[in-house]
Design a protein around this motif. Structure first.
Motif, mmCIF file in Angstrom:
data_model
loop_
_atom_site.group_PDB
_atom_site.id
_atom_site.type_symbol
_atom_site.label_atom_id
_atom_site.label_comp_id
_atom_site.label_asym_id
_atom_site.label_seq_id
_atom_site.Cartn_x
_atom_site.Cartn_y
_atom_site.Cartn_z
ATOM 1 N N ILE A 249 0.851 -1.191 0.000
ATOM 2 C CA ILE A 249 0.000 0.000 0.000
ATOM 3 C C ILE A 249 0.886 1.240 0.000
ATOM 4 C CG2 ILE A 249 -1.706 1.322 1.337
ATOM 5 C CD1 ILE A 249 -2.772 -1.370 2.378
ATOM 6 N N TYR A 250 0.482 2.242 -0.789
ATOM 7 C CA TYR A 250 1.254 3.477 -0.930
ATOM 8 C C TYR A 250 0.374 4.696 -0.651
ATOM 9 C CZ TYR A 250 4.429 0.291 -3.353
ATOM 10 O OH TYR A 250 5.256 -0.778 -3.659
ATOM 11 N N HIS A 251 0.847 5.590 0.196
ATOM 12 C CA HIS A 251 0.130 6.831 0.488
ATOM 13 C C HIS A 251 0.637 7.962 -0.413
ATOM 14 C CE1 HIS A 251 -1.171 5.703 4.872
ATOM 15 N NE2 HIS A 251 -2.017 5.276 3.946
ATOM 16 N N ALA A 252 -0.263 8.542 -1.193
ATOM 17 C CA ALA A 252 0.049 9.766 -1.945
ATOM 18 C C ALA A 252 -0.473 10.924 -1.098
ATOM 19 C CB ALA A 252 -0.610 9.744 -3.315
ATOM 20 N N THR A 253 0.315 11.285 -0.089
ATOM 21 C CA THR A 253 -0.118 12.231 0.935
ATOM 22 C C THR A 253 0.923 13.329 1.119
ATOM 23 O OG1 THR A 253 0.774 10.705 2.591
ATOM 24 C CG2 THR A 253 -1.591 10.596 2.174
ATOM 25 N N ASN A 254 0.611 14.256 2.022
ATOM 26 C CA ASN A 254 1.436 15.437 2.257
ATOM 27 C C ASN A 254 2.003 15.361 3.673
ATOM 28 O OD1 ASN A 254 2.499 18.003 2.580
ATOM 29 N ND2 ASN A 254 0.708 19.069 1.769
ATOM 30 N N SER A 255 3.322 15.283 3.799
ATOM 31 C CA SER A 255 3.925 15.163 5.126
ATOM 32 C C SER A 255 3.979 16.494 5.873
ATOM 33 C CB SER A 255 5.340 14.579 5.018
ATOM 34 O OG SER A 255 6.135 15.386 4.166
ATOM 35 N N THR A 316 5.893 4.733 -0.042
ATOM 36 C CA THR A 316 5.886 5.635 -1.199
ATOM 37 C C THR A 316 7.257 6.267 -1.395
ATOM 38 O OG1 THR A 316 3.561 6.116 -0.757
ATOM 39 C CG2 THR A 316 4.715 7.604 -2.255
ATOM 40 N N ALA A 317 7.879 6.709 -0.306
ATOM 41 C CA ALA A 317 9.207 7.323 -0.401
ATOM 42 C C ALA A 317 10.210 6.332 -0.995
ATOM 43 C CB ALA A 317 9.670 7.789 0.978
ATOM 44 N N HIS A 318 10.125 5.078 -0.561
ATOM 45 C CA HIS A 318 11.024 4.037 -1.074
ATOM 46 C C HIS A 318 10.780 3.801 -2.565
ATOM 47 C CE1 HIS A 318 13.505 0.448 -1.028
ATOM 48 N NE2 HIS A 318 12.506 -0.261 -1.530
ATOM 49 N N MET A 319 9.500 3.747 -2.973
ATOM 50 C CA MET A 319 9.164 3.527 -4.374
ATOM 51 C C MET A 319 9.609 4.708 -5.238
ATOM 52 S SD MET A 319 5.447 2.779 -6.147
ATOM 53 C CE MET A 319 4.767 4.419 -5.776
ATOM 54 N N MET A 320 9.345 5.923 -4.781
ATOM 55 C CA MET A 320 9.696 7.110 -5.554
ATOM 56 C C MET A 320 11.217 7.235 -5.716
ATOM 57 S SD MET A 320 6.796 8.503 -6.435
ATOM 58 C CE MET A 320 6.901 10.271 -6.745
ATOM 59 N N LYS A 321 11.951 6.843 -4.695
ATOM 60 C CA LYS A 321 13.414 6.919 -4.751
ATOM 61 C C LYS A 321 13.958 6.050 -5.875
ATOM 62 C CE LYS A 321 17.540 6.603 -1.830
ATOM 63 N NZ LYS A 321 18.065 6.272 -0.472
ATOM 64 N N ASP A 324 14.136 7.985 -8.870
ATOM 65 C CA ASP A 324 14.841 9.260 -8.668
ATOM 66 C C ASP A 324 13.875 10.416 -8.468
ATOM 67 O OD1 ASP A 324 17.454 8.201 -8.841
ATOM 68 O OD2 ASP A 324 17.323 8.195 -11.037
ATOM 69 N N LYS A 325 12.804 10.143 -7.765
ATOM 70 C CA LYS A 325 11.827 11.183 -7.431
ATOM 71 C C LYS A 325 11.660 11.246 -5.916
ATOM 72 C CE LYS A 325 9.085 10.972 -11.712
ATOM 73 N NZ LYS A 325 9.099 12.402 -12.048
ATOM 74 N N SER A 326 11.139 12.367 -5.444
ATOM 75 C CA SER A 326 10.944 12.539 -4.005
ATOM 76 C C SER A 326 9.455 12.633 -3.689
ATOM 77 C CB SER A 326 11.660 13.792 -3.507
ATOM 78 O OG SER A 326 11.188 14.936 -4.198
ATOM 79 N N THR A 327 9.136 12.545 -2.419
ATOM 80 C CA THR A 327 7.746 12.713 -1.997
ATOM 81 C C THR A 327 7.399 14.201 -1.974
ATOM 82 O OG1 THR A 327 8.491 12.564 0.307
ATOM 83 C CG2 THR A 327 7.604 10.555 -0.706
ATOM 84 N N LEU A 328 6.152 14.494 -1.715
ATOM 85 C CA LEU A 328 5.603 15.846 -1.879
ATOM 86 C C LEU A 328 6.191 16.863 -0.909
ATOM 87 C CD1 LEU A 328 3.454 17.731 -3.179
ATOM 88 C CD2 LEU A 328 1.860 16.921 -1.420
ATOM 89 N N GLN A 329 6.539 18.033 -1.459
ATOM 90 C CA GLN A 329 6.892 19.210 -0.666
ATOM 91 C C GLN A 329 6.006 20.351 -1.173
ATOM 92 O OE1 GLN A 329 9.131 19.122 1.886
ATOM 93 N NE2 GLN A 329 9.400 16.933 1.454
ATOM 94 N N LEU A 330 4.856 20.554 -0.537
ATOM 95 C CA LEU A 330 3.897 21.574 -0.984
ATOM 96 C C LEU A 330 4.070 22.833 -0.140
ATOM 97 C CD1 LEU A 330 1.423 22.366 -2.739
ATOM 98 C CD2 LEU A 330 -0.024 21.439 -0.910
ATOM 99 N N SER A 331 4.495 23.912 -0.767
ATOM 100 C CA SER A 331 4.694 25.169 -0.043
ATOM 101 C C SER A 331 3.379 25.930 0.055
ATOM 102 C CB SER A 331 5.722 26.041 -0.761
ATOM 103 O OG SER A 331 5.207 26.502 -2.005
#
Length: 345
Positions: A249-255, A316-321, A324-331
């Motif tokens: 299971i993967y969370h597409a969420t905002n840390s 999700t972080a492991h999969m995105m890595k 060569d992608k990172s998890t969300l950084q929403l300013s």
């Protein structure tokens, strides 16, 4: 690679196809219900992709999604994305939600099996967490308390996906989807946009009446709301095509989600609605009749504004890595832009 999709005619689906289609070797088999939706999807996609699109008429509420396999030459499917869902929180829609979100998933799984699918990717929701305030990337118990029938049907659907052993399965759970982080483009039917539309309607009403009253929205300004731009959700789903693991299971969420105070103040600024204030729930005893009408617009969203939920996204972080992608950084600046784009329409 052959990819089958349900729900592809929606906002996320169209963006996902455009993203996946960057690989010229991918062909898409798209379930659609109406010619209008099919035409709308074609208009959204780059014409260079059209030759790799194969449309299959059907409906997930019917057995095997209503697909006549004898009438279509569908090859073995490598990836089956099940995005189709009804995203409504109203209790009076419980039966319809059950038929679309749960029974529809049963039908999608059955069709995927018939197509000898190698990997079934189910797009669920981060809010299968229900009334809990921390969510791990694991299945939630079937009897876990939920806030509405939408969440309940998604919990049940996740369990039947995870129980399937005839193909690999993965579950992706997006949080509250908002507009694109670069353009602000959004589907105005999604959660935040229904709320903002209601505020626009209320503002027009008091302007017509030349009403100078200050109106209060009741909520906890310090809590957070887990907003994720649609392009990040599409990035996660795209990476999942190559890197999602079986029974994961993967969370597409905002840390680092925004506070409700920032959200409300940003909406107030772009709506130019100085007569709107946010008041604590403890003051609700003094609510006026007109404020009751205003707050009724967000009744179904109240559970999402009334607490802060922490979502673990290590998978999700492991999969995105791997991609060569990172998890969300929403300013806050990006969120301000996304909300502003809506009110400029």
């Amino acid at each position: 690679m052959n990819i089958f999709l349900t729900g592809a005619t929606g906002f996320v689906g169209a963006e996902l196809i455009q993203s996946l289609a960057k690989d010229a070797h991918k062909h898409f088999y798209i379930l659609y219900r109406s010619e209008q939706k099919k035409t709308s999807l074609l208009n959204k996609l780059d014409p260079s992709v059209h030759t790799r699109l194969h449309f299959i008429h059907g409906d997930i509420t019917h057995e095997q999604c209503g697909v006549d396999l004898d009438a279509h030459q569908i090859p073995q499917i490598d990836k089956f994305y099940h995005l189709a869902a009804l995203v409504k929180f109203n209790f009076e829609l419980a039966d319809e939600l059950y038929q679309i979100n749960y029974v529809g998933t049963q039908h999608a799984l059955a069709l995927a099996e018939q197509l000898q699918t190698k990997h079934f990717l189910y797009v669920s929701t981060a809010y299968t967490v229900g009334e809990q305030e921390k969510a791990n990337e694991t299945l939630h118990l079937l009897d876990s308390p939920t806030n509405n029938p939408y969440e309940a049907t998604k919990v049940k659907a996740e369990h039947i996906v995870a129980a399937n052993t005839k193909m690999h399965t993965s579950i992706i759970r997006p949080a509250i989807i908002i507009g694109d982080s670069k353009t602000g483009e959004a589907d105005s039917n999604f959660t935040l946009y229904g709320f903002m539309k209601a505020l626009k309607v209320f503002k027009r009403r008091i302007e017509r009446n030349k009403d100078q009253t200050v109106y209060r929205l009741f909520g906890d300004a310090k809590h957070t709301s887990n907003f994720v731009p649609v392009d990040y959700v599409v990035d996660v789903l795209t990476v999942a095509c190559d890197y999602a693991e079986n029974q994961t299971i993967y969370h597409a969420t905002n840390s680092s989600p925004p506070t409700n105070d920032f959200i409300f103040e940003t909406i107030k600024k772009h709506l130019v609605f100085d007569q709107l204030e946010v008041a604590p729930i403890s003051d609700i005893y003094s609510i006026s009749d007109d404020e009751r009408v205003l707050n009724s617009f967000i009744d179904v969203f109240a559970p999402y504004f009334s607490k802060s939920i922490v979502f673990n996204d290590e998978n999700t972080a492991h999969m995105m890595k791997k991609a060569d992608k990172s998890t969300l950084q929403l300013s806050n600046e990006t969120l301000d832009m996304i909300i502003g784009v809506y009110f400029k329409k």
